[in-house]
Write an enzyme that holds these catalytic residues in place. Structure first.
Site, PDB file in Angstrom:
ATOM      1  N   SER A 142      41.120 -26.701  49.371  1.00  0.00           N
ATOM      2  CA  SER A 142      39.904 -26.457  48.580  1.00  0.00           C
ATOM      3  C   SER A 142      38.803 -26.110  49.570  1.00  0.00           C
ATOM      4  CB  SER A 142      39.531 -27.747  47.835  1.00  0.00           C
ATOM      5  OG  SER A 142      38.227 -27.666  47.283  1.00  0.00           O
ATOM      6  N   TYR A 155      38.649 -37.038  47.052  1.00  0.00           N
ATOM      7  CA  TYR A 155      39.100 -35.641  46.987  1.00  0.00           C
ATOM      8  C   TYR A 155      38.824 -34.927  48.314  1.00  0.00           C
ATOM      9  CZ  TYR A 155      39.653 -30.976  44.832  1.00  0.00           C
ATOM     10  OH  TYR A 155      40.069 -29.706  44.512  1.00  0.00           O
TER      11      TYR A 155
HETATM   12  P1  NAD Z   1      44.502 -28.572  36.589  1.00  0.00           P
HETATM   13  O1  NAD Z   1      44.020 -29.906  36.126  1.00  0.00           O
HETATM   14  O2  NAD Z   1      44.332 -27.391  35.701  1.00  0.00           O
HETATM   15  O3  NAD Z   1      46.052 -28.656  36.994  1.00  0.00           O
HETATM   16  C1  NAD Z   1      46.552 -29.723  37.734  1.00  0.00           C
HETATM   17  C2  NAD Z   1      48.052 -29.717  37.642  1.00  0.00           C
HETATM   18  O4  NAD Z   1      48.559 -30.842  38.372  1.00  0.00           O
HETATM   19  C3  NAD Z   1      48.565 -29.852  36.198  1.00  0.00           C
HETATM   20  O5  NAD Z   1      49.723 -29.065  36.036  1.00  0.00           O
HETATM   21  C4  NAD Z   1      48.922 -31.330  36.130  1.00  0.00           C
HETATM   22  O6  NAD Z   1      49.887 -31.649  35.128  1.00  0.00           O
HETATM   23  C5  NAD Z   1      49.456 -31.555  37.525  1.00  0.00           C
HETATM   24  N1  NAD Z   1      49.525 -32.957  37.907  1.00  0.00           N
HETATM   25  C6  NAD Z   1      48.541 -33.887  37.906  1.00  0.00           C
HETATM   26  N2  NAD Z   1      49.045 -35.077  38.270  1.00  0.00           N
HETATM   27  C7  NAD Z   1      50.357 -34.896  38.529  1.00  0.00           C
HETATM   28  C8  NAD Z   1      51.413 -35.732  38.949  1.00  0.00           C
HETATM   29  N3  NAD Z   1      51.235 -37.039  39.192  1.00  0.00           N
HETATM   30  N4  NAD Z   1      52.642 -35.202  39.102  1.00  0.00           N
HETATM   31  C9  NAD Z   1      52.880 -33.881  38.826  1.00  0.00           C
HETATM   32  N5  NAD Z   1      51.913 -33.038  38.440  1.00  0.00           N
HETATM   33  C10 NAD Z   1      50.664 -33.543  38.283  1.00  0.00           C
HETATM   34  O7  NAD Z   1      43.801 -28.343  37.999  1.00  0.00           O
HETATM   35  P2  NAD Z   1      43.526 -27.015  38.871  1.00  0.00           P
HETATM   36  O8  NAD Z   1      42.067 -26.811  38.871  1.00  0.00           O
HETATM   37  O9  NAD Z   1      44.414 -25.923  38.479  1.00  0.00           O
HETATM   38  O10 NAD Z   1      43.905 -27.555  40.320  1.00  0.00           O
HETATM   39  C11 NAD Z   1      45.096 -27.194  40.985  1.00  0.00           C
HETATM   40  C12 NAD Z   1      44.926 -27.440  42.473  1.00  0.00           C
HETATM   41  O11 NAD Z   1      43.896 -26.594  42.973  1.00  0.00           O
HETATM   42  C13 NAD Z   1      44.536 -28.873  42.817  1.00  0.00           C
HETATM   43  O12 NAD Z   1      45.175 -29.261  44.016  1.00  0.00           O
HETATM   44  C14 NAD Z   1      43.043 -28.754  43.027  1.00  0.00           C
HETATM   45  O13 NAD Z   1      42.542 -29.766  43.860  1.00  0.00           O
HETATM   46  C15 NAD Z   1      42.945 -27.392  43.665  1.00  0.00           C
HETATM   47  N6  NAD Z   1      41.624 -26.781  43.557  1.00  0.00           N
HETATM   48  C16 NAD Z   1      41.046 -26.545  42.344  1.00  0.00           C
HETATM   49  C17 NAD Z   1      39.791 -25.963  42.300  1.00  0.00           C
HETATM   50  C18 NAD Z   1      39.105 -25.645  41.008  1.00  0.00           C
HETATM   51  O14 NAD Z   1      37.919 -25.277  41.043  1.00  0.00           O
HETATM   52  N7  NAD Z   1      39.748 -25.735  39.868  1.00  0.00           N
HETATM   53  C19 NAD Z   1      39.129 -25.635  43.482  1.00  0.00           C
HETATM   54  C20 NAD Z   1      39.746 -25.900  44.697  1.00  0.00           C
HETATM   55  C21 NAD Z   1      41.001 -26.471  44.724  1.00  0.00           C
END
Ligand code: NAD
Length: 260
Positions: A142, A155
């Site tokens: 991130s 985080y």
């Molecule tokens: P999201 O909530 O849409 O998706 C998260 C996914 O992780 C889902 O499929 C969920 O079911 C799964 N998950 C959660 N706990 C779990 C577990 N114990 N076992 C298996 N699967 C599990 O989130 P997102 O925004 O798509 O985030 C995805 C990644 O990208 C994360 O690592 C997040 O930190 C990173 N990220 C997101 C952003 C953002 O702005 N959305 C920015 C930077 C980084």
């Protein structure tokens, strides 16, 4: 050797993971989806991606807090497709709270899902990649792997840890055709971001609209959310043969956030 490469994308039932999974499938890879959610929705995504991309797509509900399930996920994907060529560590959760009130259980869960699960998947997948002299490991860090924001102690700590793990695995894989890189997105409008808006509003004494404009988009000079398609396209490139010399990197996709 199998005629198609195969990829595992953890946390690919939603958001960025689903976008990366779709992009990899459309680049011709068989796919293992993972994550939680409504079983009908997951099955609909599985069959839709398989038919649109013309590849085999399976789903595995392994819980990324459980090392035994993680090892089984990698073993079963290997059995099903012959190889795991691309491993995308994407599963993640968030919790926003001042440190004084930060629940210990949330700290533990965030470290387990956002950092330790990647150690376990890589440990399970790495030996076969090394033996075949090919592997692509992509960790979703991130912008918060590079800079901090208040109220996100777990985080930010986990994502900085992901970058350390990424560099270490890059060095261990360097002479074996195995690359390891981190993608560092800015804000992407997914359920993870939408869910933290009310808590950020509370922690900062703002309205939810003020959080979107004055906190989230204020961080990004483009004043636009990053899209899952933009992150997916980078993952496809990092997974390709042409990215063989890119390893140990942390690549921002953040509208200029960390340039400031
Ligand atoms: P999201 O909530 O849409 O998706 C998260 C996914 O992780 C889902 O499929 C969920 O079911 C799964 N998950 C959660 N706990 C779990 C577990 N114990 N076992 C298996 N699967 C599990 O989130 P997102 O925004 O798509 O985030 C995805 C990644 O990208 C994360 O690592 C997040 O930190 C990173 N990220 C997101 C952003 C953002 O702005 N959305 C920015 C930077 C980084």
């Amino acid at each position: 050797m199998p005629d198609r490469q195969s990829a595992i994308v953890t946390g690919s039932t939603s958001g960025i993971g689903l976008g990366i999974a779709e992009a990899l499938a459309h680049s011709g890879m068989n796919l293992t989806l993972n994550g939680f959610g409504d079983s009908d929705d997951i099955e609909a995504n599985r069959t839709r991606i398989a038919s649109e991309a013309g590849v085999d797509v399976r789903y595995d509900g392994a819980d990324m807090t459980k090392p035994d399930e993680i090892r089984r996920l990698v073993d079963d994907a290997t059995t099903a497709f012959g190889t795991v060529d691309v491993l995308v560590n994407n599963a993640g959760i968030q919790h926003v709270s001042p440190i004084e009130e930060f629940p210990e259980a949330k700290w533990d869960a965030i470290l387990a899902i956002n950092l330790s699960s990647s150690f376990h998947t890589i440990k399970a997948a790495f030996p076969a990649m090394k033996a075949r002299k090919f592997g692509r490991i992509i960790n979703l860090a991130s912008a918060h792997g590079l800079v901090a924001s208040p109220y996100k102690s777990a985080y930010v700590a986990a994502k900085h840890g992901v970058l350390g793990l990424t560099k270490t695995i890059a060095l261990e894989g360097a002479e074996h055709g195995v690359t390891c890189n981190a993608i560092c997105p800015g804000y992407v409008k997914t359920p993870l971001v939408e869910a933290q808006i009310p808590d950020t509003a509370k922690a900062r004494g703002m309205t939810e609209e003020e959080v979107v404009q004055n906190v989230l988009l204020a961080a990004q000079p483009t004043k636009q959310f990053v899209t899952v398609e933009q992150v997916g396209a980078l993952a496809v490139f990092l997974a390709s043969d042409k990215a063989a010399s890119i390893t140990g990197t942390a690549i921002p996709v953040d509208g200029g956030w960390v340039a400031q």
